[in-house]
Write a protein that holds these residues in place. Structure first.
Motif, PDB file in Angstrom:
ATOM      1  N   GLY A 110       0.774  -1.229   0.000  1.00  0.00           N
ATOM      2  CA  GLY A 110       0.000   0.000   0.000  1.00  0.00           C
ATOM      3  C   GLY A 110       0.801   1.272   0.000  1.00  0.00           C
ATOM      4  O   GLY A 110       0.283   2.355   0.318  1.00  0.00           O
ATOM      5  N   ALA A 111       2.079   1.182  -0.364  1.00  0.00           N
ATOM      6  CA  ALA A 111       2.931   2.370  -0.400  1.00  0.00           C
ATOM      7  C   ALA A 111       2.580   3.245  -1.591  1.00  0.00           C
ATOM      8  O   ALA A 111       2.227   2.749  -2.670  1.00  0.00           O
ATOM      9  N   ASP A 112       2.680   4.540  -1.413  1.00  0.00           N
ATOM     10  CA  ASP A 112       2.500   5.482  -2.510  1.00  0.00           C
ATOM     11  C   ASP A 112       3.822   5.619  -3.260  1.00  0.00           C
ATOM     12  O   ASP A 112       4.870   5.161  -2.790  1.00  0.00           O
ATOM     13  N   TYR A 113       3.787   6.277  -4.423  1.00  0.00           N
ATOM     14  CA  TYR A 113       5.006   6.399  -5.226  1.00  0.00           C
ATOM     15  C   TYR A 113       6.105   7.161  -4.486  1.00  0.00           C
ATOM     16  O   TYR A 113       7.298   6.962  -4.745  1.00  0.00           O
ATOM     17  N   GLN A 114       5.733   8.038  -3.544  1.00  0.00           N
ATOM     18  CA  GLN A 114       6.753   8.795  -2.819  1.00  0.00           C
ATOM     19  C   GLN A 114       7.630   7.875  -1.978  1.00  0.00           C
ATOM     20  O   GLN A 114       8.805   8.164  -1.748  1.00  0.00           O
ATOM     21  N   PHE A 115       7.077   6.747  -1.548  1.00  0.00           N
ATOM     22  CA  PHE A 115       7.853   5.754  -0.794  1.00  0.00           C
ATOM     23  C   PHE A 115       8.985   5.213  -1.663  1.00  0.00           C
ATOM     24  O   PHE A 115      10.088   4.942  -1.173  1.00  0.00           O
ATOM     25  N   MET A 116       8.714   5.045  -2.956  1.00  0.00           N
ATOM     26  CA  MET A 116       9.738   4.580  -3.900  1.00  0.00           C
ATOM     27  C   MET A 116      10.914   5.553  -3.932  1.00  0.00           C
ATOM     28  O   MET A 116      12.085   5.135  -3.850  1.00  0.00           O
ATOM     29  N   PHE A 117      10.614   6.857  -4.041  1.00  0.00           N
ATOM     30  CA  PHE A 117      11.681   7.855  -4.083  1.00  0.00           C
ATOM     31  C   PHE A 117      12.495   7.849  -2.786  1.00  0.00           C
ATOM     32  O   PHE A 117      13.729   7.957  -2.816  1.00  0.00           O
ATOM     33  N   LEU A 118      11.814   7.718  -1.657  1.00  0.00           N
ATOM     34  CA  LEU A 118      12.511   7.714  -0.376  1.00  0.00           C
ATOM     35  C   LEU A 118      13.398   6.483  -0.238  1.00  0.00           C
ATOM     36  O   LEU A 118      14.564   6.583   0.188  1.00  0.00           O
ATOM     37  N   ASN A 154      20.591  27.080 -14.149  1.00  0.00           N
ATOM     38  CA  ASN A 154      20.067  25.900 -14.853  1.00  0.00           C
ATOM     39  C   ASN A 154      18.997  25.162 -14.057  1.00  0.00           C
ATOM     40  O   ASN A 154      18.546  24.098 -14.467  1.00  0.00           O
ATOM     41  N   GLY A 155      18.608  25.726 -12.924  1.00  0.00           N
ATOM     42  CA  GLY A 155      17.639  25.044 -12.071  1.00  0.00           C
ATOM     43  C   GLY A 155      16.319  24.780 -12.742  1.00  0.00           C
ATOM     44  O   GLY A 155      15.752  23.686 -12.635  1.00  0.00           O
ATOM     45  N   ALA A 156      15.807  25.762 -13.466  1.00  0.00           N
ATOM     46  CA  ALA A 156      14.525  25.585 -14.148  1.00  0.00           C
ATOM     47  C   ALA A 156      14.653  24.592 -15.297  1.00  0.00           C
ATOM     48  O   ALA A 156      13.731  23.793 -15.544  1.00  0.00           O
ATOM     49  N   LEU A 157      15.788  24.622 -15.993  1.00  0.00           N
ATOM     50  CA  LEU A 157      16.003  23.718 -17.121  1.00  0.00           C
ATOM     51  C   LEU A 157      15.935  22.263 -16.683  1.00  0.00           C
ATOM     52  O   LEU A 157      15.364  21.418 -17.388  1.00  0.00           O
ATOM     53  N   TYR A 158      16.500  21.962 -15.533  1.00  0.00           N
ATOM     54  CA  TYR A 158      16.530  20.587 -15.036  1.00  0.00           C
ATOM     55  C   TYR A 158      15.432  20.325 -14.012  1.00  0.00           C
ATOM     56  O   TYR A 158      15.473  19.313 -13.296  1.00  0.00           O
ATOM     57  N   ASN A 159      14.465  21.217 -13.941  1.00  0.00           N
ATOM     58  CA  ASN A 159      13.307  21.064 -13.059  1.00  0.00           C
ATOM     59  C   ASN A 159      13.719  20.879 -11.592  1.00  0.00           C
ATOM     60  O   ASN A 159      13.106  20.117 -10.845  1.00  0.00           O
ATOM     61  N   LEU A 160      14.748  21.602 -11.196  1.00  0.00           N
ATOM     62  CA  LEU A 160      15.216  21.549  -9.813  1.00  0.00           C
ATOM     63  C   LEU A 160      14.524  22.592  -8.942  1.00  0.00           C
ATOM     64  O   LEU A 160      14.485  22.456  -7.718  1.00  0.00           O
ATOM     65  N   VAL A 161      14.036  23.620  -9.583  1.00  0.00           N
ATOM     66  CA  VAL A 161      13.316  24.688  -8.870  1.00  0.00           C
ATOM     67  C   VAL A 161      11.964  24.896  -9.550  1.00  0.00           C
ATOM     68  O   VAL A 161      11.838  24.727 -10.766  1.00  0.00           O
ATOM     69  N   PRO A 162      10.938  25.258  -8.782  1.00  0.00           N
ATOM     70  CA  PRO A 162      10.958  25.397  -7.322  1.00  0.00           C
ATOM     71  C   PRO A 162      11.014  24.040  -6.639  1.00  0.00           C
ATOM     72  O   PRO A 162      10.508  23.050  -7.160  1.00  0.00           O
ATOM     73  N   TYR A 163      11.627  24.014  -5.458  1.00  0.00           N
ATOM     74  CA  TYR A 163      11.737  22.775  -4.703  1.00  0.00           C
ATOM     75  C   TYR A 163      10.544  22.651  -3.758  1.00  0.00           C
ATOM     76  O   TYR A 163      10.197  23.592  -3.046  1.00  0.00           O
ATOM     77  N   SER A 164       9.909  21.496  -3.761  1.00  0.00           N
ATOM     78  CA  SER A 164       8.803  21.238  -2.833  1.00  0.00           C
ATOM     79  C   SER A 164       8.891  19.801  -2.340  1.00  0.00           C
ATOM     80  O   SER A 164       9.619  18.983  -2.914  1.00  0.00           O
ATOM     81  N   MET A 165       8.145  19.490  -1.277  1.00  0.00           N
ATOM     82  CA  MET A 165       8.241  18.179  -0.651  1.00  0.00           C
ATOM     83  C   MET A 165       6.869  17.529  -0.526  1.00  0.00           C
ATOM     84  O   MET A 165       5.838  18.209  -0.480  1.00  0.00           O
ATOM     85  N   ASN A 166       6.886  16.203  -0.471  1.00  0.00           N
ATOM     86  CA  ASN A 166       5.679  15.403  -0.298  1.00  0.00           C
ATOM     87  C   ASN A 166       5.972  14.340   0.757  1.00  0.00           C
ATOM     88  O   ASN A 166       6.848  13.503   0.577  1.00  0.00           O
ATOM     89  N   PHE A 167       5.245  14.374   1.875  1.00  0.00           N
ATOM     90  CA  PHE A 167       5.490  13.447   2.978  1.00  0.00           C
ATOM     91  C   PHE A 167       4.483  12.302   3.024  1.00  0.00           C
ATOM     92  O   PHE A 167       4.453  11.534   3.993  1.00  0.00           O
ATOM     93  N   SER A 168       3.678  12.168   1.976  1.00  0.00           N
ATOM     94  CA  SER A 168       2.672  11.113   1.932  1.00  0.00           C
ATOM     95  C   SER A 168       3.295   9.827   1.399  1.00  0.00           C
ATOM     96  O   SER A 168       3.573   9.722   0.200  1.00  0.00           O
ATOM     97  N   LEU A 169       3.531   8.863   2.277  1.00  0.00           N
ATOM     98  CA  LEU A 169       4.222   7.625   1.888  1.00  0.00           C
ATOM     99  C   LEU A 169       3.276   6.466   1.609  1.00  0.00           C
ATOM    100  O   LEU A 169       3.649   5.519   0.927  1.00  0.00           O
ATOM    101  N   PHE A 170       2.054   6.540   2.136  1.00  0.00           N
ATOM    102  CA  PHE A 170       1.106   5.453   1.923  1.00  0.00           C
ATOM    103  C   PHE A 170      -0.216   6.027   1.439  1.00  0.00           C
ATOM    104  O   PHE A 170      -0.587   7.150   1.760  1.00  0.00           O
ATOM    105  N   LYS A 171      -0.913   5.225   0.655  1.00  0.00           N
ATOM    106  CA  LYS A 171      -2.171   5.666   0.072  1.00  0.00           C
ATOM    107  C   LYS A 171      -3.271   5.671   1.137  1.00  0.00           C
ATOM    108  O   LYS A 171      -3.243   4.898   2.080  1.00  0.00           O
TER     109      LYS A 171
END
Length: 345
Positions: A79-87, A328-345
């Motif tokens: 039941g993990a969300d995709y953010q769990f994969m990144f973590l 080059n931050g915008a070119l490589y989609n590094l900015v703006p930086y944001s976070m997602n703490f939802s690990l499970f659906k």
């Protein structure tokens, strides 16, 4: 872009405290932060959306690596969300890099700053997540080349190819090269083969699974830093014999040589897609510079020269980080930086 520079100042503080106390605790804290910063990022990195689509089983998006697919199936099952994969990927990556830096232990804090500030390292893991995991496994496996443990080296790369990125399998034959002294004639032969091969690389690629890269219409320009990195590798080749001995010196010498040869292929290419692909393969060799640069500077006997080199390197690293994030931050989609703490659906 502020979070990236907050990270940089956290590194400065950790470096100061770690250098004074000589405690490994501060280095561990840095890699925990690296894991959090990468693992909880949301929509940061060019490939972020593609990985989300792979995780969500969208049509046309899948992984060729069976082990990675099995891992994602397990995460979906619990039941993990995709953010769990990144973590999870971020944690594995930082554990590997931490062990690489700790093992060679020339100047761990210089290695950390190189790893963070030079975009083809830590920040690049925001895009080529699976490949950089395979690269880290390859660098870890270099110790088995030095120890002449062929079976462990082969198993390590097979696992890296099975779970993360099959490109690491191309480097299995390097076991028989990296721990050998290559003569001047041998180097000249490799140089000539590289020149000839650079003009036939598209034909060679057409016989591999990576033929899909040739079918893409994407323009890629060679960065001025590619020339600079090639120049640095040449300097290492020319002045290598003047350096003091250090751990894994022969392997590092051969990795530097292979890095230069692969960069030369890049500089001889006119096809943007091939430039991109060759640079990604070069990352397997280039990654060793987080170890090699501190090792080379540490081998300088004159204390004042060594301190001056560290200071100049730090200025270069900071400017490189500013260039990456601010320009080059915008070119490589590094900015703006944001976070997602939802690990499970």
């Amino acid at each position: 872009m502020i979070p990236y520079f907050l990270m940089y100042f956290f590194l400065l503080i950790s470096c100061f405290l770690g250098s004074i106390t000589k405690k490994r605790f501060f280095l561990i804290c840095v890699f925990i932060l690296f894991s959090v910063f990468s693992g909880f990022r949301y929509n940061v990195g060019v490939d972020y959306v593609n990985y989300v689509k792979i995780y969500n089983l969208e049509d046309g998006y899948e992984s060729r690596e069976l082990g990675f697919s099995l891992l994602l199936n397990f995460l979906r099952y619990i039941g993990a969300d995709y953010q769990f994969m990144f973590l999870l990927m971020a944690i594995i990556m930082q554990i590997l890099v931490y062990n690489i830096i700790k093992r060679y232990n020339y100047n761990v804090w210089i290695s950390v700053f190189i790893y963070y500030c030079i975009s083809p390292f830590y920040i690049a893991t925001f895009n080529g997540m699976r490949q950089y995991l395979a690269i880290a496994i390859f660098i870890v496996a270099l110790k088995y080349v030095e120890q002449k443990k062929r079976f462990k080296y082969i198993i390590s790369l097979l696992l890296g190819g099975f779970f993360f990125h099959e490109s690491v399998l191309f480097f299995l034959p390097l076991y028989y090269i990296l721990n050998k002294t290559i003569s001047i004639k041998g180097r000249l032969f490799m140089f000539l083969i590289t020149i000839v091969g650079s003009f036939a690389i598209d034909k060679l690629i057409s016989y591999t699974p990576y033929i899909v890269y040739l079918l893409r219409d994407r323009e890629t320009h060679v960065s001025s830093f590619t020339y600079i990195f090639a120049g640095v590798s040449i300097l290492f080749i020319v002045f290598w014999n003047r350096l003091n001995s250090f751990k894994s010196k022969l392997i590092m010498e051969n990795m530097n040589l292979l890095c230069f040869l692969s960069l030369m292929v890049v500089l001889l290419q006119s096809n943007g897609v091939l430039i991109q692909m060759t640079l990604r393969m070069n990352s397997y060799f280039f990654f060793v510079y987080i170890i090699l640069v501190p090792a080379v500077i540490s081998s300088v006997k004159n204390v004042h020269i060594r301190i001056g080199m560290y200071f100049c390197l730090h200025i270069v690293l900071l400017l490189y980080l500013i260039r990456t994030i601010c320009f080059n931050g915008a070119l490589y989609n590094l900015v703006p930086y944001s976070m997602n703490f939802s690990l499970f659906k």
